[in-house]
Motif scaffolding. Structure first.
Motif, PDB file in Angstrom:
ATOM      1  N   VAL A  34      -3.608  10.757   1.493  1.00 50.00           N
ATOM      2  CA  VAL A  34      -2.939   9.828   0.779  1.00 50.00           C
ATOM      3  C   VAL A  34      -2.405   8.836   1.543  1.00 50.00           C
ATOM      4  O   VAL A  34      -2.491   7.529   1.514  1.00 50.00           O
ATOM      5  N   ALA A  35      -1.344   9.089   2.689  1.00 52.94           N
ATOM      6  CA  ALA A  35      -0.821   8.275   3.481  1.00 52.94           C
ATOM      7  C   ALA A  35      -1.708   7.412   4.374  1.00 52.94           C
ATOM      8  O   ALA A  35      -1.643   6.414   4.631  1.00 52.94           O
ATOM      9  N   ALA A  36      -3.198   8.177   4.664  1.00 50.31           N
ATOM     10  CA  ALA A  36      -3.726   7.334   5.633  1.00 50.31           C
ATOM     11  C   ALA A  36      -4.766   6.352   4.819  1.00 50.31           C
ATOM     12  O   ALA A  36      -5.027   5.294   5.257  1.00 50.31           O
ATOM     13  N   LEU A  37      -4.998   6.665   3.316  1.00 53.58           N
ATOM     14  CA  LEU A  37      -5.551   5.807   2.589  1.00 53.58           C
ATOM     15  C   LEU A  37      -4.684   4.553   2.600  1.00 53.58           C
ATOM     16  O   LEU A  37      -5.282   3.348   2.382  1.00 53.58           O
ATOM     17  N   VAL A  38      -3.409   4.868   2.094  1.00 54.35           N
ATOM     18  CA  VAL A  38      -2.404   3.835   1.687  1.00 54.35           C
ATOM     19  C   VAL A  38      -2.177   2.783   3.100  1.00 54.35           C
ATOM     20  O   VAL A  38      -2.294   1.387   3.110  1.00 54.35           O
ATOM     21  N   SER A  39      -2.267   3.414   4.111  1.00 45.48           N
ATOM     22  CA  SER A  39      -2.278   2.692   5.698  1.00 45.48           C
ATOM     23  C   SER A  39      -3.388   1.944   5.834  1.00 45.48           C
ATOM     24  O   SER A  39      -3.477   0.748   6.233  1.00 45.48           O
ATOM     25  N   TRP A  40      -4.742   2.439   5.305  1.00 45.82           N
ATOM     26  CA  TRP A  40      -5.943   1.694   5.407  1.00 45.82           C
ATOM     27  C   TRP A  40      -5.862   0.352   4.535  1.00 45.82           C
ATOM     28  O   TRP A  40      -6.265  -0.507   4.993  1.00 45.82           O
ATOM     29  N   GLY A  41      -5.402   0.622   3.593  1.00 43.83           N
ATOM     30  CA  GLY A  41      -5.390  -0.305   2.372  1.00 43.83           C
ATOM     31  C   GLY A  41      -4.458  -1.513   2.747  1.00 43.83           C
ATOM     32  O   GLY A  41      -4.880  -2.841   2.674  1.00 43.83           O
ATOM     33  N   ALA A  42      -3.366  -1.028   3.346  1.00 49.89           N
ATOM     34  CA  ALA A  42      -2.249  -2.210   3.713  1.00 49.89           C
ATOM     35  C   ALA A  42      -2.972  -2.781   5.076  1.00 49.89           C
ATOM     36  O   ALA A  42      -2.744  -3.922   4.724  1.00 49.89           O
ATOM     37  N   ASP A  43      -3.545  -2.183   5.841  1.00 57.17           N
ATOM     38  CA  ASP A  43      -4.188  -3.011   7.202  1.00 57.17           C
ATOM     39  C   ASP A  43      -5.409  -3.976   6.588  1.00 57.17           C
ATOM     40  O   ASP A  43      -5.398  -5.097   7.012  1.00 57.17           O
ATOM     41  N   ARG A  44      -6.102  -3.566   5.601  1.00 57.60           N
ATOM     42  CA  ARG A  44      -7.030  -4.597   5.069  1.00 57.60           C
ATOM     43  C   ARG A  44      -6.471  -5.722   4.272  1.00 57.60           C
ATOM     44  O   ARG A  44      -6.895  -6.710   4.388  1.00 57.60           O
ATOM     45  N   LEU A  45      -5.432  -5.456   3.507  1.00 55.13           N
ATOM     46  CA  LEU A  45      -4.688  -6.502   2.945  1.00 55.13           C
ATOM     47  C   LEU A  45      -4.039  -7.444   3.870  1.00 55.13           C
ATOM     48  O   LEU A  45      -3.662  -8.616   3.513  1.00 55.13           O
ATOM     49  N   ILE A  46      -3.473  -6.923   4.917  1.00 50.57           N
ATOM     50  CA  ILE A  46      -2.611  -7.585   5.800  1.00 50.57           C
ATOM     51  C   ILE A  46      -3.479  -8.738   6.819  1.00 50.57           C
ATOM     52  O   ILE A  46      -3.507  -9.826   6.865  1.00 50.57           O
ATOM     53  N   THR A  47      -4.964  -8.097   6.885  1.00 51.45           N
ATOM     54  CA  THR A  47      -5.973  -9.092   7.798  1.00 51.45           C
ATOM     55  C   THR A  47      -6.534 -10.082   6.753  1.00 51.45           C
ATOM     56  O   THR A  47      -7.592 -10.696   7.198  1.00 51.45           O
ATOM     57  N   VAL A  48      -6.352 -10.025   5.567  1.00 52.22           N
ATOM     58  CA  VAL A  48      -7.103 -10.890   4.663  1.00 52.22           C
ATOM     59  C   VAL A  48      -6.447 -12.436   4.590  1.00 52.22           C
ATOM     60  O   VAL A  48      -4.848 -12.177   4.494  1.00 52.22           O
ATOM     61  N   ASP A  49      -7.236 -13.393   4.921  1.00 54.31           N
ATOM     62  CA  ASP A  49      -7.103 -14.710   5.045  1.00 54.31           C
ATOM     63  C   ASP A  49      -6.965 -15.439   3.602  1.00 54.31           C
ATOM     64  O   ASP A  49      -7.953 -15.593   3.131  1.00 54.31           O
ATOM     65  N   LEU A  50      -5.938 -15.629   2.950  1.00 52.71           N
ATOM     66  CA  LEU A  50      -5.841 -16.290   1.501  1.00 52.71           C
ATOM     67  C   LEU A  50      -5.560 -17.740   1.765  1.00 52.71           C
ATOM     68  O   LEU A  50      -5.408 -18.124   0.621  1.00 52.71           O
ATOM     69  N   ARG A  51      -5.412 -18.169   2.722  1.00 56.77           N
ATOM     70  CA  ARG A  51      -5.384 -19.604   2.706  1.00 56.77           C
ATOM     71  C   ARG A  51      -6.591 -20.384   2.530  1.00 56.77           C
ATOM     72  O   ARG A  51      -7.670 -19.819   2.634  1.00 56.77           O
ATOM     73  N   SER A  52      -6.584 -21.460   1.756  1.00 54.72           N
ATOM     74  CA  SER A  52      -7.661 -22.258   1.550  1.00 54.72           C
ATOM     75  C   SER A  52      -8.334 -23.068   2.668  1.00 54.72           C
ATOM     76  O   SER A  52      -7.415 -23.283   3.556  1.00 54.72           O
ATOM     77  N   GLU A  53      -9.812 -23.564   2.626  1.00 50.45           N
ATOM     78  CA  GLU A  53     -10.121 -23.899   3.730  1.00 50.45           C
ATOM     79  C   GLU A  53     -10.119 -25.450   3.705  1.00 50.45           C
ATOM     80  O   GLU A  53     -11.021 -26.206   4.334  1.00 50.45           O
ATOM     81  N   LYS A  54      -9.475 -25.722   2.595  1.00 53.34           N
ATOM     82  CA  LYS A  54      -9.327 -27.307   2.132  1.00 53.34           C
ATOM     83  C   LYS A  54      -8.454 -28.173   3.325  1.00 53.34           C
ATOM     84  O   LYS A  54      -7.446 -27.457   3.451  1.00 53.34           O
ATOM     85  N   ASP A  55      -9.035 -29.302   4.015  1.00 54.29           N
ATOM     86  CA  ASP A  55      -8.216 -29.920   4.930  1.00 54.29           C
ATOM     87  C   ASP A  55      -7.760 -31.339   4.415  1.00 54.29           C
ATOM     88  O   ASP A  55      -8.405 -32.017   3.986  1.00 54.29           O
TER      89      ASP A  55
END
Length: 55
Positions: A34-55
């Motif tokens: 469970v700890a490994a899965l939560v860590s993996w999920g947190a890593d995936r969420l941290i690396t997601v770029d949610l900024r829009s590409e509009k300039d």
């Protein structure tokens, strides 16, 4: 004929120790998974770029 020694208490204590160790091992393994899965999920969420590409 001679009576044999009563090892019932020794067996019960040993069986309790073995069962306790088995259950503790299962709990530790489950907790690790469970700890490994939560860590993996947190890593995936941290690396997601949610900024829009509009300039």
């Amino acid at each position: 004929m001679r009576e044999v020694e009563n090892y019932t208490n020794a067996f019960l204590v040993s069986a309790f120790v073995v069962v306790f160790m088995l259950l503790t091992g299962i709990w530790a393994l489950f907790g690790f998974v469970v700890a490994a899965l939560v860590s993996w999920g947190a890593d995936r969420l941290i690396t997601v770029d949610l900024r829009s590409e509009k300039d």
